[in-house]
Design a protein around this motif. Sequence first.
Motif, short mmCIF file in Angstrom:
data_model
loop_
_atom_site.label_atom_id
_atom_site.label_comp_id
_atom_site.label_asym_id
_atom_site.label_seq_id
_atom_site.Cartn_x
_atom_site.Cartn_y
_atom_site.Cartn_z
N HIS A 60 0.83 -1.20 0.00
CA HIS A 60 0.00 0.00 0.00
C HIS A 60 0.86 1.25 0.00
CE1 HIS A 60 -3.84 -2.08 1.08
NE2 HIS A 60 -4.24 -1.14 0.27
N GLU A 61 1.87 1.24 0.88
CA GLU A 61 2.72 2.42 1.01
C GLU A 61 3.50 2.67 -0.27
OE1 GLU A 61 2.87 4.65 3.55
OE2 GLU A 61 1.08 3.55 4.16
N LEU A 62 3.93 1.56 -0.92
CA LEU A 62 4.70 1.73 -2.15
C LEU A 62 3.81 2.25 -3.27
CD1 LEU A 62 6.94 -1.48 -2.23
CD2 LEU A 62 7.67 0.89 -1.93
N ARG A 63 2.55 1.86 -3.21
CA ARG A 63 1.66 2.20 -4.30
C ARG A 63 1.34 3.70 -4.32
NH1 ARG A 63 -3.02 1.55 -6.92
NH2 ARG A 63 -3.14 -0.19 -8.39
N ASN A 64 1.24 4.29 -3.13
CA ASN A 64 0.85 5.70 -3.07
C ASN A 64 1.74 6.61 -3.90
OD1 ASN A 64 -1.47 5.33 -1.62
ND2 ASN A 64 -0.41 5.44 0.36
N PRO A 65 3.07 6.51 -3.77
CA PRO A 65 3.90 7.42 -4.59
C PRO A 65 3.91 7.07 -6.08
CG PRO A 65 5.28 6.10 -3.10
CD PRO A 65 3.86 5.72 -2.83
N LEU A 66 3.45 5.86 -6.45
CA LEU A 66 3.54 5.47 -7.86
C LEU A 66 2.59 6.30 -8.74
CD1 LEU A 66 3.80 1.58 -7.67
CD2 LEU A 66 5.57 3.26 -8.20
N ALA A 67 1.38 6.56 -8.23
CA ALA A 67 0.40 7.25 -9.05
C ALA A 67 0.89 8.64 -9.48
CB ALA A 67 -0.93 7.34 -8.30
N PRO A 68 1.38 9.46 -8.54
CA PRO A 68 1.86 10.78 -9.00
C PRO A 68 3.01 10.68 -10.00
CG PRO A 68 2.14 10.50 -6.60
CD PRO A 68 1.36 9.34 -7.08
N ILE A 69 3.90 9.70 -9.82
CA ILE A 69 5.02 9.60 -10.77
C ILE A 69 4.48 9.28 -12.17
CG2 ILE A 69 7.16 8.40 -11.35
CD1 ILE A 69 7.54 7.79 -8.41
N ARG A 70 3.53 8.33 -12.21
CA ARG A 70 2.96 7.98 -13.52
C ARG A 70 2.24 9.18 -14.13
NH1 ARG A 70 0.34 2.11 -14.16
NH2 ARG A 70 0.11 2.88 -16.28
N ASN A 71 1.51 9.90 -13.29
CA ASN A 71 0.84 11.09 -13.80
C ASN A 71 1.85 12.07 -14.39
OD1 ASN A 71 -1.57 10.06 -12.98
ND2 ASN A 71 -1.62 11.22 -11.05
N ALA A 72 2.96 12.25 -13.64
CA ALA A 72 3.98 13.19 -14.10
C ALA A 72 4.53 12.77 -15.46
CB ALA A 72 5.10 13.27 -13.07
N VAL A 73 4.73 11.46 -15.63
CA VAL A 73 5.24 10.98 -16.91
C VAL A 73 4.23 11.27 -18.03
CG1 VAL A 73 5.83 8.91 -18.22
CG2 VAL A 73 6.70 9.20 -15.91
N GLU A 74 2.96 11.07 -17.71
CA GLU A 74 1.93 11.34 -18.72
C GLU A 74 1.92 12.82 -19.11
OE1 GLU A 74 0.14 9.26 -20.51
OE2 GLU A 74 1.29 7.70 -19.46
N VAL A 75 2.12 13.68 -18.10
CA VAL A 75 2.18 15.11 -18.37
C VAL A 75 3.32 15.40 -19.35
CG1 VAL A 75 2.72 17.37 -17.36
CG2 VAL A 75 1.14 15.81 -16.19
N MET A 76 4.49 14.77 -19.08
CA MET A 76 5.63 14.98 -19.97
C MET A 76 5.31 14.52 -21.39
SD MET A 76 8.69 13.70 -17.51
CE MET A 76 10.13 14.10 -18.46
N ARG A 77 4.50 13.44 -21.46
CA ARG A 77 4.19 12.90 -22.78
C ARG A 77 3.29 13.87 -23.57
NH1 ARG A 77 5.32 8.14 -24.17
NH2 ARG A 77 5.33 7.19 -22.11
N LEU A 78 2.40 14.56 -22.86
CA LEU A 78 1.47 15.45 -23.55
C LEU A 78 2.12 16.78 -23.93
CD1 LEU A 78 -1.71 14.70 -21.45
CD2 LEU A 78 -1.30 14.09 -23.84
N ARG A 79 3.22 17.11 -23.24
CA ARG A 79 3.95 18.34 -23.58
C ARG A 79 5.10 17.99 -24.51
NH1 ARG A 79 3.64 22.15 -19.21
NH2 ARG A 79 1.51 22.92 -19.33
N GLN A 80 5.47 18.95 -25.37
CA GLN A 80 6.66 18.74 -26.20
C GLN A 80 7.89 18.77 -25.31
OE1 GLN A 80 7.27 17.97 -29.27
NE2 GLN A 80 5.07 17.71 -29.68
N VAL A 81 8.72 17.73 -25.37
CA VAL A 81 9.97 17.77 -24.60
C VAL A 81 11.13 17.53 -25.54
CG1 VAL A 81 9.04 17.06 -22.36
CG2 VAL A 81 9.71 15.35 -24.05
N PRO A 82 12.29 18.08 -25.22
CA PRO A 82 13.47 17.83 -26.06
C PRO A 82 13.79 16.34 -26.11
CG PRO A 82 13.97 19.32 -24.21
CD PRO A 82 12.57 18.92 -24.06
#
Length: 641
Positions: free
Chosen positions: A326-348
């Motif tokens: 449970h504890e490990l799972r909590n930080p996973l969601a924001p990291i995945r969200n952050a990756v998705e954000v990077m995917r939707l924005r143009q990145v070098p």
Amino acid sequence: MSDDDERANILIVDDLPEKVLVYRSILEDLGQNLVIAGSGEEALRLVLRHEFAVILLDVQMPGIDGFETAGLIRKRRRSAHTPIIFITAFADEMRQAEGYAQGAVDYILTPVVPEVLRAKVRVFVDLFRMAQQVRRQAEERIALAEERTKRSAAEEANRRLSFLAGAAAVLGQSLDVAVTARDVARLAVPFLADAAAIALREPPHGAGGATLARADGRGVRVEDLRDTGPLPAGLRNALSHALSGSSGSRSESELILALPLRARGRTLAVLGLSREESGREFGPVDLATAEALASRAAIALDNARLHREVQHADRQKNEFLSMLAHELRNPLAPIRNAVEVMRLRQVPPELAWVRDVIDRQIRQLTRLVDDLLDVSRITRGKIELRTEPIDLGAVVTHALEASRPFVEAKGHRLAVAVPREPVHVIGDPARLAQVLTNLLNNAAKYTEEGGQIWLTLRTEAPEAILSVRDTGIGIPPDMLKAVFDLFIQVEQAIDRAQGGLGVGLTLVKRLVELHGGRVEARSAGPGTGSEFVIGLPMMQGAAVRIADFRDGQMATAPASLRVLVVDDNVDAAESLGKLLELEGHEVRRAHDGPTALATADVFRPDVIVLDLGMPGMDGFEVARRIRDRDEGGPLLVALTG
Ligand code: ADP
């Protein structure tokens, strides 16, 4: 000369060889053993060693004379009663002989009349042989009786041994303290006692309780008692005596026995045995048997206790694992969200690479944590299947969707065979797809690149059979069962770059069993590929309603929604909000219940994404209040680790 000889021994004592010769010739006809002694001393030596039917004793001899010799012969235990015939020239000397009359005494005057001597000797020989016969018969009878008691003692010993062997077998079967206590009490009745009671030092009895077994008309009745009140008084006293201290087994009376059950230096319980009803006393053999039972019982109880401790530790481990997951799972969601954000924005481009690494690793991590969570849920019996009538063909399609990218990434060929007709089972489609995905991923993982994988579905009434076969590294025969155990991995030659915890197959097995099915691993050994076969009970009857699977199309929704994201984890709320904004929605965030309610009042969201586990007012409470205010209200989406 031998005493066992059929013939009797006759001792002739005379210092004159010519007279000996005469006696010899007279007595030879009797056909017995003639033994000659030339003096009193020699005669004494001989009577020590042999038994004689009769002794012919010359009265006049140098050294110890005949009378003295006779006196000494009488003193020897063996010859105290041997008949003696004195040979003398003077009849009046025979008065002396009366002093030796313990045994038969007779006399013969010289010169000897052959017929008289022969007749007298024959009488004694006959008497001797009769006595011998009687003695032999008596001995035989005694030996026979001894043999019989020995045999019945052996039978008794056998009965006791098989009782103890049976007891050991019964006691070896249970690892439960209460069951073991009942078994011990039941075993003791009626073989060892009319009634038996066992009191454990620890739960389930603790202080005061006991288990009682006693014979009633039909058999043995066993009952667990809250306190020792209902026990027969004798047993009750014996137990309380023994529990309150003294070690070592003791008899309270000849009819009651109290035995401490000790293991590894601790007294775990006391066993009380009573024979008050039948009045059979406890003998030494009974005591030995009871003690042997007590020591086996003590070991069994100790094993049960150890087992309970291990189970407790196991439960704690599972609880720890589930908490960890449970504890490990909590930080996973924001990291995945952050990756998705990077995917939707143009990145070098160089950052795109970084993003993809994070994405791949976080997916892998999520899968592991999810598996762990599932296993801990299953071991605690917390998984519920959402079963419905389903077509396994559809499950296969879903599993393939999930696994195909991984299978293709490793360059494997995948052959799928599914019958044209639907194959109906009652099952949880999501869980069954998870099972198949696990097997397909393993097949891909444990096969060198460019291998072949077969996935087949067929029916073998009453079962539906799913099989996943590969051309991979195979499994050694001794590991075919063990691979389904938690955290078990075969030592791999292949590199462990794909990682894994050894929980996937445990999950597969538990999920299949929850469906009433079975799973089996097959392999001819390392290097020969593996096959995993699942059998699920097919649905009976034809008229079934099959849940239609969505074909993957998203439901249509307005392009822009008002979304309130509620999560006490600020990163999680922040990143999910960002993601939703990038998709064109209007987003507000709140990090606790009261703020969420206040925000909802003004913001009027279409959707609220609500974390359930929040300190103070939790997600459930927030949801209830929102529903109370507004019947139609926003769509509520629960979020939980
Ligand atoms: P993990 O794959 O995470 O180690 P699993 O429970 O899925 O855990 O599998 C347990 C072990 O069984 C693996 O570590 C591997 O040694 C063996 N195994 C599973 N599937 C296969 C397969 N298709 N071929 C060979 N070995 C396998």
